[in-house]
Scaffold this active site. Structure first.
Site, PDB file in Angstrom:
ATOM      1  N   GLU A 160       0.832  -1.214   0.000  1.00  8.22           N
ATOM      2  CA  GLU A 160       0.000   0.000   0.000  1.00  8.22           C
ATOM      3  C   GLU A 160       0.867   1.265   0.000  1.00  8.22           C
ATOM      4  O   GLU A 160       0.590   2.222  -0.710  1.00  8.22           O
ATOM      5  CB  GLU A 160      -0.932  -0.026   1.224  1.00  8.22           C
ATOM      6  N   ASP A 172      -4.429  -1.598   9.972  1.00  9.51           N
ATOM      7  CA  ASP A 172      -5.483  -2.308   9.237  1.00  9.51           C
ATOM      8  C   ASP A 172      -5.034  -3.707   8.836  1.00  9.51           C
ATOM      9  O   ASP A 172      -5.731  -4.703   9.069  1.00  9.51           O
ATOM     10  CB  ASP A 172      -5.873  -1.531   7.970  1.00  9.51           C
TER      11      ASP A 172
HETATM   12  C1  GLA Z   1      -6.385   4.472   7.694  1.00  8.70           C
HETATM   13  C2  GLA Z   1      -4.983   3.899   7.589  1.00  8.70           C
HETATM   14  C3  GLA Z   1      -4.520   3.369   8.951  1.00  8.70           C
HETATM   15  C4  GLA Z   1      -4.704   4.411  10.053  1.00  8.70           C
HETATM   16  C5  GLA Z   1      -6.102   5.015   9.994  1.00  8.70           C
HETATM   17  C6  GLA Z   1      -6.262   6.155  10.952  1.00  8.70           C
HETATM   18  O1  GLA Z   1      -7.288   3.456   7.956  1.00  8.70           O
HETATM   19  O2  GLA Z   1      -4.939   2.847   6.647  1.00  8.70           O
HETATM   20  O3  GLA Z   1      -3.169   2.945   8.872  1.00  8.70           O
HETATM   21  O4  GLA Z   1      -3.721   5.400   9.963  1.00  8.70           O
HETATM   22  O5  GLA Z   1      -6.444   5.469   8.703  1.00  8.70           O
HETATM   23  O6  GLA Z   1      -6.158   5.717  12.252  1.00  8.70           O
END
Ligand code: GLA
Length: 391
Positions: A160, A172
């Site tokens: 990513e 995530d």
């Molecule tokens: C997105 C990003 C995560 C995190 C959130 C905010 O989901 O993918 O890595 O930074 O935003 O907490």
């Protein structure tokens, strides 16, 4: 096997004329700890019952062929010719994972892969990590390899960050791989140590989609992380012992106030106070104090809105309406921000009534019909695979 998985296996067979093996990965919601992950902080996410299913079978021509059932589109190329060249579509995510695995030295032979899923897009529920992890699990299965949780999460994040070009943290991908049903995860994003905490039976997590679209791959998320990194660089330079923002106190930040932009100061203040809230939320959860847990969620929302400046009117409205209901312990925005979903912790027996009142109130205020989901924490991709999620 779920109906979705059976359907995905059938679609693969019809399209590619071969039986495939299916691998599933869920979506996630974050209860508290927003924008803390990419500066080594704490987060408390859980996997939820939406999923991406990747079905893979071998082919002999050395090509990678991805088919998205959701977009009804196919993209194919020679695996040997894969370079870091995203094209700006759905295929960047699975192709990025293939690239990342190859960077790790994993040898992947020719394959056909079909992807299907029901994760709402642009809602802050991590549809991208769900696709990445399902792809990684399928490609590892295809290559006859196993890797540990940390490695899979890290290489999906790398896909990513470096292939797709979105500057997200590790939260995530980590929770999508490693969750366990009926548990929320407390993850230390620096050491990648984690704990699994039970949610009391008497509460439910309700996700409410404001229907305002958000995308991590576009500008605003990157703007915020740049402001945070600029502030972190000042703290690292000026304060002994501060390597990541995670190490800084509010006193450290105050001492550096004049050396950074007003925006960086506020973004960093959000993160420092948020890390403390996550740790306190853990304590509250362990003693079953949902009232305190809920208060911390609301404080987290205010900090996200005012210091991080990443909420939006519609989402703020959802939080206000939620907190007017007695059965709601806490509500806040979840995910990257600028739209997407709220996460609400409510009394289990009143969850349906909560949803109805929230939807009605939101429609009356904004004219928008919100989608709401009552959730319990689901299994991550590892647990799904171990339970026979692999066809
Ligand atoms: C997105 C990003 C995560 C995190 C959130 C905010 O989901 O993918 O890595 O930074 O935003 O907490």
């Amino acid at each position: 096997m779920t109906v979705e998985k059976e359907q995905a296996l059938r679609v693969h067979q019809q399209r590619f004329g071969r039986e495939g093996r299916g691998f599933a990965a869920p979506a996630r919601v974050n209860l508290i700890g927003e924008h803390t992950d990419y500066t080594g902080g704490f987060v408390m996410p859980m996997a939820i019952d939406f999923e991406t299913v990747a079905v893979v079978s071998a082919r002999e021509d050395g090509r990678a062929v991805f088919y998205s059932a959701n977009y009804d589109e196919e993209v194919g190329f020679e695996i040997a010719s894969l370079t870091r060249k995203p094209v700006g579509g759905w295929c960047d995510y699975p192709a990025g994972v293939l690239w990342s695995l190859r960077e790790e030295g994993v040898v992947v032979g020719g394959f056909s892969m079909s992807l299907a899923g029901d994760v709402p897009l642009g809602a802050g529920l991590s549809s991208s990590a769900s696709v990445e992890v399902a792809t990684a699990m399928a490609l590892l299965g295809h290559a006859g390899m196993e890797l540990p949780l940390e490695k899979i999460a890290t290489l999906c994040r790398r896909a990513e960050n470096e292939y797709v070009g979105a500057k997200s943290g590790i939260m995530d991908q980590f929770v999508v791989v490693g969750s366990v049903a009926n548990r929320v995860m407390l993850l230390d994003c620096r050491s990648l140590e984690y704990g699994l905490l039970p949610l009391p039976d008497e509460v439910r997590v309700v996700i409410c989609n404001s229907m305002v679209k958000h995308a991590v791959a576009t500008g605003e998320y990157g703007d915020r992380s740049a402001e945070v990194e600029a502030g972190q660089a000042v703290l690292r330079r000026e304060r002994t012992g501060v390597e990541l923002l995670r190490d800084a106190t509010l006193d450290d930040l105050e001492a550096c106030r004049d050396m950074m932009s007003a925006a960086s100061f506020k973004r960093c203040r959000h993160i420092i106070t948020e890390n403390a809230r996550v740790l306190e939320a853990r304590e509250a959860l362990l003693r079953g104090d949902m009232a305190r847990f809920g208060t911390l969620m609301v404080e987290a929302h205010s900090s996200f809105r005012d210091d991080f400046a990443a909420s939006c009117e519609e989402v703020d409205e959802l939080v206000v309406i939620a907190m007017q209901q007695a059965e709601c312990f806490g509500a806040r925005i979840t995910g990257g921000g600028f739209g997407g979903c709220t996460v609400n912790v409510v009394r289990a027996e009143a969850a349906e009534k909560f949803v109805a009142t929230l939807r009605r109130g939101y429609a009356a205020k904004t004219g928008i019909e919100a989608d709401c989901f009552v959730c319990t924490p689901s299994d991550g991709a590892f647990a799904l695979a171990a339970k026979g999620g692999v066809a």
